[in-house]
Motif scaffolding. Structure first.
Motif, PDB file in Angstrom:
ATOM      1  N   THR A 118       0.621  -1.226   0.111  1.00 36.82           N
ATOM      2  CA  THR A 118       0.088  -0.314   0.025  1.00 36.82           C
ATOM      3  C   THR A 118       1.311   1.085  -0.917  1.00 36.82           C
ATOM      4  N   LYS A 119       2.260   1.178   0.379  1.00 39.58           N
ATOM      5  CA  LYS A 119       3.117   2.476   0.328  1.00 39.58           C
ATOM      6  C   LYS A 119       4.213   1.644   0.405  1.00 39.58           C
ATOM      7  N   VAL A 120       5.413   2.650  -0.006  1.00 36.82           N
ATOM      8  CA  VAL A 120       6.492   2.589  -0.548  1.00 36.82           C
ATOM      9  C   VAL A 120       7.511   3.498  -0.398  1.00 36.82           C
ATOM     10  N   LEU A 121       8.585   3.553   0.365  1.00 35.97           N
ATOM     11  CA  LEU A 121       9.120   4.734   0.678  1.00 35.97           C
ATOM     12  C   LEU A 121      10.581   4.688   0.343  1.00 35.97           C
ATOM     13  N   SER A 122      11.716   5.867   0.903  1.00 36.22           N
ATOM     14  CA  SER A 122      12.699   5.421   0.293  1.00 36.22           C
ATOM     15  C   SER A 122      13.513   6.996   0.826  1.00 36.22           C
ATOM     16  N   SER A 123      14.582   6.376   1.713  1.00 32.72           N
ATOM     17  CA  SER A 123      15.043   8.074   2.446  1.00 32.72           C
ATOM     18  C   SER A 123      16.854   7.773   1.810  1.00 32.72           C
ATOM     19  N   LEU A 124      17.158   8.870   1.799  1.00 31.73           N
ATOM     20  CA  LEU A 124      18.456   8.580   0.954  1.00 31.73           C
ATOM     21  C   LEU A 124      19.298   7.735  -0.141  1.00 31.73           C
ATOM     22  N   MET A 125      18.709   7.318  -0.854  1.00 32.10           N
ATOM     23  CA  MET A 125      19.003   6.109  -1.222  1.00 32.10           C
ATOM     24  C   MET A 125      18.917   6.782  -2.831  1.00 32.10           C
ATOM     25  N   PHE A 126      18.177   7.438  -3.349  1.00 29.06           N
ATOM     26  CA  PHE A 126      18.435   7.955  -4.942  1.00 29.06           C
ATOM     27  C   PHE A 126      19.763   9.055  -5.454  1.00 29.06           C
ATOM     28  N   HIS A 127      20.055   9.214  -4.200  1.00 28.22           N
ATOM     29  CA  HIS A 127      21.267  10.402  -4.690  1.00 28.22           C
ATOM     30  C   HIS A 127      22.428  10.123  -5.111  1.00 28.22           C
ATOM     31  N   GLN A 128      22.775   8.568  -4.304  1.00 24.11           N
ATOM     32  CA  GLN A 128      24.029   7.455  -4.486  1.00 24.11           C
ATOM     33  C   GLN A 128      23.540   7.125  -6.387  1.00 24.11           C
ATOM     34  N   VAL A 129      22.334   6.506  -6.588  1.00 22.11           N
ATOM     35  CA  VAL A 129      22.119   6.019  -8.185  1.00 22.11           C
ATOM     36  C   VAL A 129      22.825   6.298  -9.906  1.00 22.11           C
ATOM     37  N   PRO A 130      22.673   6.089 -10.455  1.00 21.94           N
ATOM     38  CA  PRO A 130      23.167   6.399 -11.093  1.00 21.94           C
ATOM     39  C   PRO A 130      21.231   7.772 -12.382  1.00 21.94           C
ATOM     40  N   LEU A 131      21.301   7.695 -13.224  1.00 22.24           N
ATOM     41  CA  LEU A 131      20.629   8.181 -13.562  1.00 22.24           C
ATOM     42  C   LEU A 131      18.889   7.329 -14.203  1.00 22.24           C
ATOM     43  N   ALA A 132      19.755   6.153 -15.135  1.00 21.41           N
ATOM     44  CA  ALA A 132      18.985   5.059 -15.266  1.00 21.41           C
ATOM     45  C   ALA A 132      18.425   4.052 -14.291  1.00 21.41           C
ATOM     46  N   GLU A 133      19.259   4.116 -12.692  1.00 21.16           N
ATOM     47  CA  GLU A 133      18.568   3.343 -11.571  1.00 21.16           C
ATOM     48  C   GLU A 133      17.534   4.220 -11.204  1.00 21.16           C
ATOM     49  N   LYS A 134      17.827   5.605 -11.001  1.00 22.56           N
ATOM     50  CA  LYS A 134      16.611   6.333  -9.943  1.00 22.56           C
ATOM     51  C   LYS A 134      15.409   5.793 -11.174  1.00 22.56           C
ATOM     52  N   ARG A 135      16.022   5.942 -12.252  1.00 17.53           N
ATOM     53  CA  ARG A 135      14.262   5.797 -13.447  1.00 17.53           C
ATOM     54  C   ARG A 135      14.217   4.310 -12.943  1.00 17.53           C
ATOM     55  N   SER A 136      14.679   3.426 -12.710  1.00 10.86           N
ATOM     56  CA  SER A 136      13.982   1.891 -13.013  1.00 10.86           C
ATOM     57  C   SER A 136      13.668   1.881 -11.661  1.00 10.86           C
ATOM     58  N   GLY A 137      14.424   1.976 -10.649  1.00  8.84           N
ATOM     59  CA  GLY A 137      14.150   1.690  -9.584  1.00  8.84           C
ATOM     60  C   GLY A 137      12.328   2.277  -9.280  1.00  8.84           C
ATOM     61  N   TYR A 156      18.250  14.343  -1.086  1.00  6.33           N
ATOM     62  CA  TYR A 156      18.850  15.162  -1.849  1.00  6.33           C
ATOM     63  C   TYR A 156      18.144  15.845  -2.915  1.00  6.33           C
ATOM     64  N   GLY A 157      17.578  16.888  -2.486  1.00  6.06           N
ATOM     65  CA  GLY A 157      16.602  17.558  -3.970  1.00  6.06           C
ATOM     66  C   GLY A 157      17.150  18.731  -4.561  1.00  6.06           C
ATOM     67  N   THR A 180      24.874  12.144  -7.816  1.00  3.39           N
ATOM     68  CA  THR A 180      24.103  12.791  -7.541  1.00  3.39           C
ATOM     69  C   THR A 180      23.451  14.271  -7.700  1.00  3.39           C
ATOM     70  N   GLU A 181      24.451  14.617  -8.999  1.00  2.18           N
ATOM     71  CA  GLU A 181      23.855  16.104 -10.099  1.00  2.18           C
ATOM     72  C   GLU A 181      22.229  16.116 -10.608  1.00  2.18           C
ATOM     73  N   PRO A 182      21.731  15.115 -10.779  1.00  2.00           N
ATOM     74  CA  PRO A 182      20.818  14.688 -11.330  1.00  2.00           C
ATOM     75  C   PRO A 182      19.485  15.600  -9.875  1.00  2.00           C
ATOM     76  N   ASN A 183      19.816  14.964  -9.037  1.00  3.73           N
ATOM     77  CA  ASN A 183      19.422  15.173  -7.631  1.00  3.73           C
ATOM     78  C   ASN A 183      19.306  16.865  -7.298  1.00  3.73           C
ATOM     79  N   ALA A 184      20.990  16.942  -7.399  1.00  2.00           N
ATOM     80  CA  ALA A 184      20.795  18.561  -7.001  1.00  2.00           C
ATOM     81  C   ALA A 184      20.346  19.531  -7.942  1.00  2.00           C
ATOM     82  N   GLN A 185      20.065  19.084  -9.623  1.00  2.00           N
ATOM     83  CA  GLN A 185      18.433  19.752 -10.310  1.00  2.00           C
ATOM     84  C   GLN A 185      17.197  19.925 -10.295  1.00  2.00           C
ATOM     85  N   GLY A 186      17.159  18.846  -9.264  1.00  2.00           N
ATOM     86  CA  GLY A 186      15.416  19.003  -9.254  1.00  2.00           C
ATOM     87  C   GLY A 186      14.598  17.659 -10.047  1.00  2.00           C
TER      88      GLY A 186
END
Length: 223
Positions: A118-137, A156-157, A180-186
């Motif tokens: 019913t709910k998925v959460l994630s904290s401080l994980m997406f900034h550590q992975v490449p852009l393609a992995e952010k999307r696939s995740g 980090y947003g 990390t840069e894609p996160n910094a760019q929002g």
């Protein structure tokens, strides 16, 4: 994050150079005592919820969830077996069974199939992975959720001010500029929308010693 099941350490960014420092660094550098309760409040665990924490790390957010709602079913996913052992020890005293699974964000749909999450959460994980992995995740998290389920991310947003941009450089030095840069760019809200999430919102922003951390919320409305 790439691949399924137990993977060599080189396939992911370790939580910290020395595992014992992870919780201390997170507390000191990210104002975790502020954003973690805010994330918990947003997730709002309730009886009947099945909640998956993707990239659960040492289990800090899972412990907060278990204490807030002992009747919720909790699942943590992380590729690092040392981290999961630490999480298992941390969660041993909460009185609520928490299932810990080996895997990456992109494995979420496979690992959670049939569980009616019913709910998925994630904290401080997406900034550590490449852009393609952010999307696939994110795409895998979308697939793992039941219709009407919600996504909750703290990471980090967009670094909106020169001060936050400057502070975020310490994270970029540790976790890599390309990751990390894609996160910094929002980029995260855009990616959430691209993979199918609706009602994507940035609900809170916290200024920290290592840059600004945003909390996001989104919903899966389509079957």
């Amino acid at each position: 994050m790439a691949g399924m099941g137990e993977q060599p350490a080189k396939d992911f960014v370790p939580a910290a150079p020395q595992l014992w420092t992870y919780d201390v660094l997170s507390f000191l550098l990210t104002r975790a005592r502020h954003w973690r309760p805010a994330l918990l409040k947003q997730v709002a665990p309730a009886r009947g919820d099945v909640i998956a924490d993707i990239g659960c790390g040492t289990g800090t957010q899972l412990r907060l969830l278990a204490r807030a709602c002992p009747t919720a079913r909790l699942i943590g996913i992380d590729p690092d077996d040392a981290i999961r052992r630490r999480a298992r020890a941390k969660l041993a005293g909460v009185g609520t069974p928490v299932e810990l699974l080996a895997g990456f964000a992109r494995d979420s749909a496979d690992l959670l199939r049939g569980r009616r999450v019913t709910k998925v959460l994630s904290s401080l994980m997406f900034h550590q992975v490449p852009l393609a992995e952010k999307r696939s995740g994110l795409a895998s998290m979308y697939a793992a959720l039941a219709v009407g389920g919600s996504l909750h991310v703290a990471d980090y947003g967009l670094q909106r001010t020169p001060k936050m941009r400057s502070r975020f450089r310490m994270v970029q030095k540790g976790d890599g500029f390309d990751n990390t840069e894609p996160n910094a760019q929002g980029v995260l809200p855009e990616l959430m929308t691209d993979v199918g999430f609706e009602d994507v919102q940035e609900t809170r922003v916290f200024e920290t010693l290592s840059g600004s951390i945003s909390i996001y919320r989104a919903v899966r409305r389509q079957a």
